[in-house]
Design a protein around this motif. Structure first.
Motif: not given
Length: 161
Positions: A73-91
């Motif tokens: 989980d620490m290796v892959t680069p993070w994407k900004p929150a603004t780019h998160m699609p609705k389907r990826a949201a957990r809350y």
């Protein structure tokens, strides 16, 4: 079907939400109209990474910066929150109450309910996130109280208007 809207949270506030210490959120006023019973999906830093299954096969998995769970989980680069699609949201959150007041009038308990440890942390984060609206100017803010639901678990939203 309930329509949901996005709400972006920084790492500190997303972590507070994850650990269930956050029951309110502060927003500068005026903002787009928010009403009691509105539902938001929470956008936070995220990525998709390959997690090894028990058989050694890679499985594409969603990871969230607020709770890194394994080395992969620490290796892959993070994407900004603004780019998160609705389907990826957990809350999801559902607004239960809305209060408007000057920022300096927040009580200690309100500050903690908003996910901050103390007034100093609130001031510091506020000034970093709202450069055009500094804490010292005592802006009017909106405090949103809400119920939290995890998307991957069973949840029931209040559908009354």
């Amino acid at each position: 079907m309930i329509k949901t809207k996005p709400l972006v949270l920084n790492k500190t506030l997303a972590r507070a939400l994850h650990y269930k210490v956050k029951t309110k959120h502060i927003l500068p006023a005026p903002i787009k109209p928010i009403k009691v019973n509105d539902v938001f999906y929470i956008k936070e830093k995220w990525h998709v990474y390959d997690k090894l299954s028990t058989t050694g096969e890679p499985i594409q998995t969603l990871g969230y910066q607020t709770n890194i769970t394994c080395h992969e989980d620490m290796v892959t680069p993070w994407k900004p929150a603004t780019h998160m699609p609705k389907r990826a949201a957990r809350y999801l959150i559902q607004v239960t109450a809305i209060t408007s007041l000057p920022l300096h009038e927040l009580s200690e308990s309100m500050i903690k309910d908003c996910g901050y440890d103390n007034l100093y942390q609130l001031k510091t984060n506020w000034d970093l996130e709202h450069k055009d609206l500094p804490y010292d100017e005592n802006p009017t803010v909106i405090i949103i109280s809400f119920n939290l639901f995890e998307k991957d678990k069973t949840y029931q939203l209040n559908q009354t208007t």
